[in-house]
Design a protein around this motif. Sequence first.
Motif, PDB file in Angstrom:
ATOM      1  N   GLN A  98      30.071  48.314  45.802  1.00 47.79           N
ATOM      2  CA  GLN A  98      28.959  48.800  45.309  1.00 47.79           C
ATOM      3  C   GLN A  98      28.755  49.001  43.675  1.00 47.79           C
ATOM      4  N   THR A  99      29.904  48.957  43.208  1.00 44.06           N
ATOM      5  CA  THR A  99      30.076  49.226  41.636  1.00 44.06           C
ATOM      6  C   THR A  99      30.015  48.044  40.924  1.00 44.06           C
ATOM      7  N   THR A 100      29.074  47.677  40.070  1.00 42.05           N
ATOM      8  CA  THR A 100      29.191  46.485  39.342  1.00 42.05           C
ATOM      9  C   THR A 100      30.509  46.772  38.485  1.00 42.05           C
ATOM     10  N   GLY A 101      31.290  45.694  38.178  1.00 42.87           N
ATOM     11  CA  GLY A 101      32.322  45.326  37.294  1.00 42.87           C
ATOM     12  C   GLY A 101      33.453  46.451  37.861  1.00 42.87           C
ATOM     13  N   ALA A 102      33.672  46.666  39.153  1.00 45.54           N
ATOM     14  CA  ALA A 102      34.789  47.765  39.606  1.00 45.54           C
ATOM     15  C   ALA A 102      35.951  46.820  39.947  1.00 45.54           C
ATOM     16  N   ILE A 103      36.939  47.731  39.895  1.00 47.97           N
ATOM     17  CA  ILE A 103      38.486  47.182  40.153  1.00 47.97           C
ATOM     18  C   ILE A 103      38.920  48.087  40.723  1.00 47.97           C
ATOM     19  N   GLY A 104      39.890  48.069  41.855  1.00 50.12           N
ATOM     20  CA  GLY A 104      40.788  48.811  42.417  1.00 50.12           C
ATOM     21  C   GLY A 104      41.931  48.170  43.282  1.00 50.12           C
ATOM     22  N   TYR A 105      42.421  48.934  44.195  1.00 47.70           N
ATOM     23  CA  TYR A 105      43.704  48.294  45.061  1.00 47.70           C
ATOM     24  C   TYR A 105      43.586  48.651  46.270  1.00 47.70           C
ATOM     25  N   ILE A 106      44.072  47.740  47.288  1.00 41.97           N
ATOM     26  CA  ILE A 106      44.120  48.173  48.654  1.00 41.97           C
ATOM     27  C   ILE A 106      45.636  47.702  49.106  1.00 41.97           C
ATOM     28  N   SER A 107      45.857  48.145  50.320  1.00 40.91           N
ATOM     29  CA  SER A 107      47.014  47.251  51.130  1.00 40.91           C
ATOM     30  C   SER A 107      46.596  45.815  51.373  1.00 40.91           C
ATOM     31  N   ASP A 108      47.767  45.211  51.609  1.00 42.76           N
ATOM     32  CA  ASP A 108      47.261  43.795  52.041  1.00 42.76           C
ATOM     33  C   ASP A 108      46.777  43.761  53.462  1.00 42.76           C
ATOM     34  N   ARG A 109      45.569  43.777  53.656  1.00 48.07           N
ATOM     35  CA  ARG A 109      44.815  43.790  54.890  1.00 48.07           C
ATOM     36  C   ARG A 109      43.647  42.933  54.912  1.00 48.07           C
ATOM     37  N   PRO A 110      43.287  42.277  56.208  1.00 52.57           N
ATOM     38  CA  PRO A 110      42.097  41.412  55.974  1.00 52.57           C
ATOM     39  C   PRO A 110      40.733  42.016  56.024  1.00 52.57           C
ATOM     40  N   ASP A 111      40.672  43.043  56.369  1.00 47.10           N
ATOM     41  CA  ASP A 111      39.196  43.756  56.644  1.00 47.10           C
ATOM     42  C   ASP A 111      38.420  44.107  55.325  1.00 47.10           C
ATOM     43  N   ALA A 112      38.899  43.787  54.191  1.00 51.11           N
ATOM     44  CA  ALA A 112      38.116  44.231  53.021  1.00 51.11           C
ATOM     45  C   ALA A 112      36.923  43.171  52.603  1.00 51.11           C
ATOM     46  N   THR A 113      36.001  43.636  53.485  1.00 53.61           N
ATOM     47  CA  THR A 113      34.738  42.443  53.410  1.00 53.61           C
ATOM     48  C   THR A 113      33.843  43.122  52.093  1.00 53.61           C
ATOM     49  N   GLY A 114      33.378  42.280  51.465  1.00 51.60           N
ATOM     50  CA  GLY A 114      32.399  42.552  50.453  1.00 51.60           C
ATOM     51  C   GLY A 114      33.066  42.614  48.993  1.00 51.60           C
ATOM     52  N   VAL A 115      34.277  42.446  49.032  1.00 51.08           N
ATOM     53  CA  VAL A 115      35.060  42.426  47.729  1.00 51.08           C
ATOM     54  C   VAL A 115      35.926  41.175  47.424  1.00 51.08           C
ATOM     55  N   LYS A 116      36.255  41.265  46.367  1.00 55.30           N
ATOM     56  CA  LYS A 116      36.907  39.856  45.839  1.00 55.30           C
ATOM     57  C   LYS A 116      38.481  40.195  45.734  1.00 55.30           C
ATOM     58  N   THR A 117      39.381  39.378  46.278  1.00 57.08           N
ATOM     59  CA  THR A 117      40.673  39.789  45.870  1.00 57.08           C
ATOM     60  C   THR A 117      41.222  38.897  44.563  1.00 57.08           C
ATOM     61  N   VAL A 118      41.845  39.591  43.576  1.00 61.42           N
ATOM     62  CA  VAL A 118      42.388  39.083  42.508  1.00 61.42           C
ATOM     63  C   VAL A 118      43.861  38.783  42.406  1.00 61.42           C
ATOM     64  N   LYS A 119      44.128  37.607  42.045  1.00 64.72           N
ATOM     65  CA  LYS A 119      45.676  37.170  42.394  1.00 64.72           C
ATOM     66  C   LYS A 119      46.297  37.723  40.998  1.00 64.72           C
ATOM     67  N   VAL A 120      47.485  38.661  40.968  1.00 62.40           N
ATOM     68  CA  VAL A 120      48.094  39.026  39.846  1.00 62.40           C
ATOM     69  C   VAL A 120      49.356  38.005  39.543  1.00 62.40           C
ATOM     70  N   GLU A 121      49.178  37.391  38.343  1.00 58.39           N
ATOM     71  CA  GLU A 121      50.315  36.453  37.868  1.00 58.39           C
ATOM     72  C   GLU A 121      51.229  37.032  37.019  1.00 58.39           C
TER      73      GLU A 121
END
Length: 121
Positions: A98-121
């Motif tokens: 819901q928040t423009t420009g937001a970042i956070g973290y979750i456990s590795d799970r498939p039900d994170a709809t509506g957000v984009k996963t970012v790869k850490v390199e």
Amino acid sequence: MSSAQQIIVNPDVGVVAIDRNRARLIFTMRVNQWGDKQPVTVFVLPDDASLHQVFAKSALGVYPYQLRRTWDRQVFSGTGQAPVQVANEQEMIERVRQTTGAIGYISDRPDATGVKTVKVE
């Protein structure tokens, strides 16, 4: 305690990958804009949450107490602010979605709809 976690961002954030140093700068509140000058809003879980502890150590390479100390120093000195704390992963997903420009973290799970996963390199 699961060691698999992923960084998530609001879908409007134009980032698909981030290096560890940049992630650390964002989560320590030292970088407050994305490359396109959009403000970053950081969401974190409580300090005592096992996912927060694992994320800090494995993804950012810092201990949770170091993150807290950095945030507290910025708040008390008036040079910055602390991230927004959420109660659990479901709230994390909702607030990031819901928040423009937001970042956070979750456990590795498939039900994170509506957000984009970012790869850490």
